[in-house]
Write a protein that holds these residues in place. Structure first.
Motif, short mmCIF file in Angstrom:
data_model
loop_
_atom_site.label_atom_id
_atom_site.label_comp_id
_atom_site.label_asym_id
_atom_site.label_seq_id
_atom_site.Cartn_x
_atom_site.Cartn_y
_atom_site.Cartn_z
N TYR A 4 0.81 -1.22 0.00
CA TYR A 4 0.00 0.00 0.00
C TYR A 4 0.84 1.27 0.00
O TYR A 4 0.30 2.36 -0.12
CB TYR A 4 -0.94 0.00 1.21
CG TYR A 4 -2.01 -1.05 1.10
CD1 TYR A 4 -3.26 -0.75 0.59
CD2 TYR A 4 -1.75 -2.36 1.48
CE1 TYR A 4 -4.24 -1.73 0.46
CE2 TYR A 4 -2.71 -3.35 1.37
CZ TYR A 4 -3.96 -3.03 0.85
OH TYR A 4 -4.91 -4.00 0.73
N GLY A 5 2.14 1.12 0.17
CA GLY A 5 2.97 2.33 0.17
C GLY A 5 4.43 1.95 0.16
O GLY A 5 4.82 0.84 0.53
N ILE A 6 5.25 2.91 -0.32
CA ILE A 6 6.70 2.69 -0.37
C ILE A 6 7.39 3.93 0.18
O ILE A 6 7.03 5.05 -0.18
CB ILE A 6 7.19 2.50 -1.83
CG1 ILE A 6 6.45 1.36 -2.51
CG2 ILE A 6 8.69 2.25 -1.86
CD1 ILE A 6 6.85 1.16 -3.97
N ASN A 7 8.37 3.70 1.03
CA ASN A 7 9.30 4.78 1.38
C ASN A 7 10.56 4.47 0.59
O ASN A 7 11.23 3.47 0.84
CB ASN A 7 9.56 4.77 2.89
CG ASN A 7 10.59 5.81 3.29
OD1 ASN A 7 11.03 6.58 2.46
ND2 ASN A 7 10.97 5.81 4.56
N ASN A 8 10.84 5.31 -0.40
CA ASN A 8 11.89 4.98 -1.39
C ASN A 8 13.29 4.87 -0.82
O ASN A 8 14.13 4.18 -1.37
CB ASN A 8 11.91 6.05 -2.48
CG ASN A 8 10.77 5.82 -3.45
OD1 ASN A 8 10.44 4.67 -3.75
ND2 ASN A 8 10.16 6.90 -3.89
N LEU A 9 13.56 5.58 0.26
CA LEU A 9 14.93 5.57 0.79
C LEU A 9 14.91 5.80 2.29
O LEU A 9 14.32 6.76 2.77
CB LEU A 9 15.75 6.68 0.13
CG LEU A 9 17.20 6.75 0.55
CD1 LEU A 9 17.99 5.57 -0.02
CD2 LEU A 9 17.84 8.04 0.08
N PRO A 15 18.99 -1.19 10.18
CA PRO A 15 20.32 -0.82 10.69
C PRO A 15 21.46 -1.31 9.78
O PRO A 15 21.49 -2.48 9.39
CB PRO A 15 20.38 -1.51 12.06
CG PRO A 15 18.95 -1.62 12.48
CD PRO A 15 18.17 -1.84 11.21
N GLY A 16 22.34 -0.36 9.42
CA GLY A 16 23.52 -0.71 8.61
C GLY A 16 23.23 -0.85 7.13
O GLY A 16 24.10 -1.25 6.36
N HIS A 17 22.02 -0.52 6.71
CA HIS A 17 21.67 -0.68 5.29
C HIS A 17 21.03 0.58 4.73
O HIS A 17 20.37 1.33 5.44
CB HIS A 17 20.68 -1.83 5.11
CG HIS A 17 21.30 -3.18 5.35
ND1 HIS A 17 21.81 -3.96 4.35
CD2 HIS A 17 21.52 -3.85 6.49
CE1 HIS A 17 22.31 -5.08 4.86
NE2 HIS A 17 22.15 -5.03 6.18
N VAL A 18 21.26 0.77 3.43
CA VAL A 18 20.51 1.78 2.69
C VAL A 18 19.33 1.02 2.10
O VAL A 18 19.51 0.09 1.30
CB VAL A 18 21.38 2.38 1.55
CG1 VAL A 18 20.58 3.43 0.78
CG2 VAL A 18 22.66 2.97 2.12
N ALA A 19 18.15 1.38 2.53
CA ALA A 19 17.00 0.51 2.22
C ALA A 19 15.80 1.30 1.74
O ALA A 19 15.76 2.54 1.81
CB ALA A 19 16.63 -0.27 3.48
N LEU A 65 20.37 0.68 -3.40
CA LEU A 65 19.84 0.08 -2.17
C LEU A 65 20.49 -1.28 -1.92
O LEU A 65 20.83 -1.98 -2.87
CB LEU A 65 18.32 -0.16 -2.29
CG LEU A 65 17.44 1.03 -2.66
CD1 LEU A 65 16.00 0.57 -2.85
CD2 LEU A 65 17.50 2.10 -1.56
N ASP A 66 20.64 -1.62 -0.65
CA ASP A 66 21.07 -3.00 -0.38
C ASP A 66 20.10 -3.72 0.56
O ASP A 66 20.35 -4.84 0.96
CB ASP A 66 22.51 -3.05 0.15
CG ASP A 66 22.68 -2.30 1.46
OD1 ASP A 66 21.69 -1.72 1.95
OD2 ASP A 66 23.80 -2.30 2.00
N GLY A 67 19.01 -3.06 0.90
CA GLY A 67 18.06 -3.72 1.79
C GLY A 67 16.62 -3.31 1.50
O GLY A 67 16.36 -2.23 0.98
N VAL A 68 15.71 -4.21 1.83
CA VAL A 68 14.28 -3.91 1.71
C VAL A 68 13.62 -4.27 3.04
O VAL A 68 13.78 -5.40 3.54
CB VAL A 68 13.64 -4.73 0.55
CG1 VAL A 68 12.13 -4.51 0.52
CG2 VAL A 68 14.25 -4.34 -0.79
N CYS A 69 12.91 -3.30 3.62
CA CYS A 69 12.16 -3.56 4.85
C CYS A 69 10.72 -3.86 4.47
O CYS A 69 10.12 -3.11 3.70
CB CYS A 69 12.12 -2.34 5.76
SG CYS A 69 13.70 -1.63 6.07
N ILE A 70 10.20 -4.93 5.04
CA ILE A 70 8.79 -5.24 4.81
C ILE A 70 8.07 -4.93 6.11
O ILE A 70 8.30 -5.59 7.13
CB ILE A 70 8.59 -6.71 4.42
CG1 ILE A 70 9.67 -7.15 3.44
CG2 ILE A 70 7.17 -6.93 3.91
CD1 ILE A 70 9.32 -7.31 2.04
N SER A 71 7.21 -3.90 6.04
CA SER A 71 6.57 -3.41 7.25
C SER A 71 5.06 -3.40 7.04
O SER A 71 4.54 -3.99 6.12
CB SER A 71 7.14 -2.01 7.54
OG SER A 71 6.75 -1.59 8.82
#
Ligand code: SF4
Length: 230
Positions: A4-9, A15-19, A65-71
């Motif tokens: 339903y939404g994305i925070n692009n950066l 922690p420790g990742h650009v995601a 990016l090197d990470g994706v958070c699924i929230s």
């Protein structure tokens, strides 16, 4: 899986990742301090981001990016989560899962299949105060206990975290939580902030002052290696 939404950066969420962070809808809880009320209460009224757009965006940003958070919402309540994460991982990203801990079987499956690289699990309160803190009268807190066990025995980094609200949490609660989670590696205290989109719109909810948060942090440090305030 519906997103339903994305925070692009984000430099903070993983922690420790650009995601980037992807937000799933729906949740089994109704925490009054939840800052994503529309995603939890009325996901069907919210626009979704087509899956193709998400994967095209991720493919284009593999070098950034090197990470994706699924929230969420609560991502772990969706049966298609493993397939979705599998596709994210095929693009080479590390995956962080945010969860409220009520879906231990999904957690076990994701851990076993090495689909997640980091877990952030909510600890809403002491187990006996879960109903008060989550807005739900009937809850099976055994599920949360099971998830805690899985997380603490997993061979990936993790954090436990609590959104601290003065109306729900006391000093004594953090002594009990610390004892419950004794030996855990990492715990974050997050001060409640009013996003303007709260589930408990009419409830009186307030954060603690900084020095009280620090006091609670010290209490937890008796049991847990690393405790930080966010
Ligand atoms: S804060 Fe509570 S209601 Fe909101 S998404 Fe998290 S678990 Fe669900």
């Amino acid at each position: 899986m519906k997103i339903y939404g994305i925070n692009n950066l984000t430099l903070l969420d993983y922690p420790g990742h650009v995601a980037c962070t992807l937000f799933a809808g729906h949740c089994n809880l109704r925490c009054p301090y939840c800052h994503n009320a529309s995603l939890v209460l009325n996901p069907r009224d919210q626009p979704t981001v087509p899956e193709d757009d998400i994967f095209n965006m991720l493919a284009k940003r593999q070098k950034v990016l090197d990470g994706v958070c699924i929230s969420g919402g609560e991502p772990a309540m969706h049966d298609d989560l493993p397939v979705f994460i599998g596709k994210v991982k095929e693009l080479g990203f590390n995956v962080k899962l945010d969860t409220n801990g009520f879906f231990p079987d999904m957690m076990a499956f994701l851990l076993k299949d090495k689909l997640i690289d980091y877990v952030a699990m909510d600890i809403k309160n002491t187990l006996d105060k879960y109903p008060l803190t989550t807005g739900m009268d009937f809850l099976d807190v055994e599920l949360v206990k099971k998830s805690v066990e899985y997380v603490m025995n997993a061979d990936i980094p993790y954090e436990f975290r609590t959104t601290v609200v003065s109306e729900f949490h006391s000093r004594e609660d953090f002594v009990s939580i610390g004892y419950w989670l004794r030996g855990a590696k990492s715990y974050y205290l997050q001060s409640f902030k009013d996003s303007g989109d709260l589930i408990g719109r009419d409830a009186r909810l307030t954060p603690y002052p900084k020095d009280e948060m620090e006091y609670m942090r010290e209490l937890l440090l008796q049991y847990i290696e690393k405790v930080e305030i966010r």
